[in-house]
Design a protein around this motif. Structure first.
Motif, PDB file in Angstrom:
ATOM      1  N   MET A  42       0.903  -1.205  -0.120  1.00  0.00           N
ATOM      2  CA  MET A  42      -0.205  -0.040  -0.145  1.00  0.00           C
ATOM      3  C   MET A  42       0.881   1.436  -0.060  1.00  0.00           C
ATOM      4  O   MET A  42       1.795   1.224   0.806  1.00  0.00           O
ATOM      5  CB  MET A  42      -0.855  -0.092   1.384  1.00  0.00           C
ATOM      6  CG  MET A  42      -2.096  -0.852   1.297  1.00  0.00           C
ATOM      7  SD  MET A  42      -3.145  -1.017   2.718  1.00  0.00           S
ATOM      8  CE  MET A  42      -3.714   0.835   2.482  1.00  0.00           C
ATOM      9  N   PRO A  43       0.411   2.389  -0.719  1.00  0.00           N
ATOM     10  CA  PRO A  43       1.339   3.344  -0.835  1.00  0.00           C
ATOM     11  C   PRO A  43       1.484   4.128   0.493  1.00  0.00           C
ATOM     12  O   PRO A  43       0.118   4.208   1.284  1.00  0.00           O
ATOM     13  CB  PRO A  43       0.560   4.360  -2.014  1.00  0.00           C
ATOM     14  CG  PRO A  43      -0.660   3.735  -2.021  1.00  0.00           C
ATOM     15  CD  PRO A  43      -0.624   2.347  -1.500  1.00  0.00           C
ATOM     16  N   GLU A  44       2.154   4.922   0.717  1.00  0.00           N
ATOM     17  CA  GLU A  44       2.024   5.670   1.891  1.00  0.00           C
ATOM     18  C   GLU A  44       1.410   6.917   1.743  1.00  0.00           C
ATOM     19  O   GLU A  44       1.540   7.675   0.879  1.00  0.00           O
ATOM     20  CB  GLU A  44       3.648   6.084   2.442  1.00  0.00           C
ATOM     21  CG  GLU A  44       4.706   4.979   2.877  1.00  0.00           C
ATOM     22  CD  GLU A  44       5.881   5.457   3.508  1.00  0.00           C
ATOM     23  OE1 GLU A  44       5.821   6.555   3.892  1.00  0.00           O
ATOM     24  OE2 GLU A  44       6.801   4.659   3.604  1.00  0.00           O
ATOM     25  N   VAL A  45       0.468   7.176   2.757  1.00  0.00           N
ATOM     26  CA  VAL A  45      -0.362   8.408   2.771  1.00  0.00           C
ATOM     27  C   VAL A  45       0.162   9.243   3.994  1.00  0.00           C
ATOM     28  O   VAL A  45       0.151   8.911   5.092  1.00  0.00           O
ATOM     29  CB  VAL A  45      -1.919   7.772   3.040  1.00  0.00           C
ATOM     30  CG1 VAL A  45      -2.677   9.073   3.038  1.00  0.00           C
ATOM     31  CG2 VAL A  45      -2.188   6.990   1.989  1.00  0.00           C
ATOM     32  N   PRO A  46       0.541  10.368   3.594  1.00  0.00           N
ATOM     33  CA  PRO A  46       0.925  11.668   4.716  1.00  0.00           C
ATOM     34  C   PRO A  46      -0.202  11.826   5.551  1.00  0.00           C
ATOM     35  O   PRO A  46      -1.453  11.972   5.287  1.00  0.00           O
ATOM     36  CB  PRO A  46       1.355  12.708   3.759  1.00  0.00           C
ATOM     37  CG  PRO A  46       0.537  12.640   2.485  1.00  0.00           C
ATOM     38  CD  PRO A  46       0.354  11.226   2.267  1.00  0.00           C
ATOM     39  N   MET A  47       0.354  12.137   6.839  1.00  0.00           N
ATOM     40  CA  MET A  47      -0.949  12.890   7.617  1.00  0.00           C
ATOM     41  C   MET A  47      -1.390  13.796   7.466  1.00  0.00           C
ATOM     42  O   MET A  47      -0.904  14.734   6.698  1.00  0.00           O
ATOM     43  CB  MET A  47      -0.113  12.932   9.226  1.00  0.00           C
ATOM     44  CG  MET A  47       0.212  11.634   9.863  1.00  0.00           C
ATOM     45  SD  MET A  47      -0.895  10.796  10.426  1.00  0.00           S
ATOM     46  CE  MET A  47      -1.772  12.088  11.668  1.00  0.00           C
ATOM     47  N   GLY A  48      -2.850  14.025   7.436  1.00  0.00           N
ATOM     48  CA  GLY A  48      -3.680  15.233   7.050  1.00  0.00           C
ATOM     49  C   GLY A  48      -4.245  14.863   5.708  1.00  0.00           C
ATOM     50  O   GLY A  48      -5.178  15.679   5.051  1.00  0.00           O
ATOM     51  N   SER A  87      -8.246  10.533  13.557  1.00  0.00           N
ATOM     52  CA  SER A  87      -6.860   9.472  13.875  1.00  0.00           C
ATOM     53  C   SER A  87      -5.761   9.589  12.874  1.00  0.00           C
ATOM     54  O   SER A  87      -4.512   9.274  12.894  1.00  0.00           O
ATOM     55  CB  SER A  87      -7.131   8.079  13.882  1.00  0.00           C
ATOM     56  OG  SER A  87      -8.037   7.572  12.924  1.00  0.00           O
ATOM     57  N   MET A  88      -6.342   9.968  11.612  1.00  0.00           N
ATOM     58  CA  MET A  88      -5.362  10.136  10.336  1.00  0.00           C
ATOM     59  C   MET A  88      -4.951  11.709  10.203  1.00  0.00           C
ATOM     60  O   MET A  88      -4.283  12.146   9.194  1.00  0.00           O
ATOM     61  CB  MET A  88      -6.041   9.948   9.161  1.00  0.00           C
ATOM     62  CG  MET A  88      -6.438   8.349   9.251  1.00  0.00           C
ATOM     63  SD  MET A  88      -7.253   7.861   7.696  1.00  0.00           S
ATOM     64  CE  MET A  88      -7.752   6.081   7.986  1.00  0.00           C
ATOM     65  N   GLY A  89      -5.509  12.645  11.155  1.00  0.00           N
ATOM     66  CA  GLY A  89      -4.847  13.827  11.048  1.00  0.00           C
ATOM     67  C   GLY A  89      -5.827  14.808  10.070  1.00  0.00           C
ATOM     68  O   GLY A  89      -5.585  15.914   9.672  1.00  0.00           O
ATOM     69  N   VAL A  90      -7.181  14.281   9.662  1.00  0.00           N
ATOM     70  CA  VAL A  90      -7.791  14.969   8.847  1.00  0.00           C
ATOM     71  C   VAL A  90      -8.986  15.716   9.539  1.00  0.00           C
ATOM     72  O   VAL A  90      -9.702  14.786  10.379  1.00  0.00           O
ATOM     73  CB  VAL A  90      -8.392  13.890   7.741  1.00  0.00           C
ATOM     74  CG1 VAL A  90      -9.287  14.608   6.752  1.00  0.00           C
ATOM     75  CG2 VAL A  90      -7.292  13.608   7.020  1.00  0.00           C
TER      76      VAL A  90
END
Length: 391
Positions: free
Chosen positions: A23-29, A63-66
């Protein structure tokens, strides 16, 4: 637990690990693509649509900073209105008051608020009172009055005032029309162009008491202090009916209709005759995606499956043909393209949750773009009223 079951669980675990590692890395936010798609799209499967609810909770993706809360600065940045097509009156008796535009970055509740305001709260002028002097046609007085009330009047309602029960009819709150037709022989079709505007007010007089000794000057049903056609707003643009060919009644030999109709200002919430739109509706923007290359015979089959011709065929190298999504906006989500074996794995149908295709068809009193502007003003007044009540 048997050894076969344990080995099967180990295989599933290894497969899950590989999937997570790939899985590709997803940045916080930022949300992962699959979650972003769930948040912004409605999935239209072959049996029923899924993921139809909107995610309103502000901490849904904390939890994902969104931040999922509604912010004014973000709304201003994302909100757009794009006019796709607009048609006004054309010459002759043909009318095509139609407007289609996109509202992007807005919630369904707001889009529906505009629809409801357009139908029931934007005012127009319509015939409310009918004074019938003579009606020998087969159409009853009540039915005739109802038919007259539904005829749209081509006049700007913003130039008139509302009329309450205690107000007297005058040139600022009432429009008077007269209809007097008689069939001498054969048959006569009475159309709306026979309804004549009386700029000086009523021509019918109020009955006075015959037993009274006092002699009084006869009064009419309206008290116009001046002629409406002398007012600057009507001198260059006389009051008329939107359509001149609406059938009011059909008369036989020696049948006659003589009446006077008074039009006043009102809103569709009171009666449908004051509704300024023939229809106002919206739909979410369709999104059509090909999940794999569809070529040759399958491409031709896909084009044939779609009744509104969303797909097209383009030529590629070596004489092969490939299906493309040519007109996604025309998709009505009939889902014919995903019915059948394996077609749901080839074509994906979605709706964009915050992109609405809005359509307004005006009855002719005001152009559709002006109607939408008036609806925005009414919604703004409602918001200001709520804020003042809260404060």
């Amino acid at each position: 637990m048997s050894s076969d079951t344990i080995s099967e669980l180990d295989a599933h675990l290894e497969e899950a690990k590989k999937r997570i590692m790939n899985m590709p890395e997803v940045p916080m936010g930022k949300l992962p693509p699959h979650l972003q798609r769930q948040r912004t799209r409605v999935f239209c499967n072959s049996d029923a649509p899924t993921n139809t609810e909107g995610i309103q909770y502000s901490g849904a993706y904390a939890s994902m900073g969104v931040d999922n809360s509604v912010r004014l600065d973000q709304f201003i940045k994302n909100f757009k209105v794009e006019v796709i097509q607009i048609k006004h009156h054309v010459d002759g008796n043909v009318y095509d008051n139609f407007m289609e535009f996109d509202m992007i970055g807005i919630d369904a509740a707001l889009a529906n608020a505009f629809r409801r305001i357009l139908i029931s709260e934007v005012p127009t002028m319509a015939i409310e009172k009918v004074l019938i002097a003579n009606n020998t046609s087969v159409v009853q007085d009540e039915v005739l009055s109802h038919r007259l009330g539904l005829i749209p009047i081509s006049v700007d309602p913003r130039l008139f005032e509302y009329m309450s029960e205690n107000d007297t009819p005058n040139e600022k709150n009432t429009i008077v029309f007269k209809l007097h037709v008689k069939c001498t022989h054969g048959r006569l079709t009475v159309r709306s162009d026979e309804l004549m505007w009386l700029p000086n007010g009523s021509g019918f007089t109020v009955e006075t008491d015959p037993y009274s000794d006092k002699k009084s000057k006869p009064k009419t049903y309206t008290s116009f202090s001046c002629s409406q056609d002398s007012l600057p707003e009507f001198s260059d643009n006389p009051i008329s009916l939107t359509h001149s060919d609406i059938i009011i009644a059909k008369l036989g030999p020696k049948q006659e209709i003589e009446l006077e109709a008074h039009a006043v200002k009102g809103i569709g919430k009171t009666h449908a005759k004051w509704s300024p739109v023939a229809t106002a509706w919206y739909r979410m923007l369709p999104e059509v995606e090909l999940l794999e290359e569809i070529e040759d015979q399958l491409a031709e089959e896909l084009v044939e499956k779609c009744p509104v011709k969303v797909f097209d065929i383009e030529d590629i190298a070596n004489g092969k043909k490939r299906a493309t999504v040519a007109r996604p906006r025309a998709c009505t989500l009939c889902r014919e393209c995903i019915r059948g074996e394996d077609w749901e794995n080839r074509v994906a149908l979605r709706r964009v949750k915050d992109h609405f295709i809005f359509t307004i068809e005006s009855t002719g009193a005001l152009p559709p773009d002006v109607l939408f502007t008036e609806a925005v003003k009414i919604l703004e007044d409602k918001c200001e009223r709520i804020l003042s009540e809260l404060s």
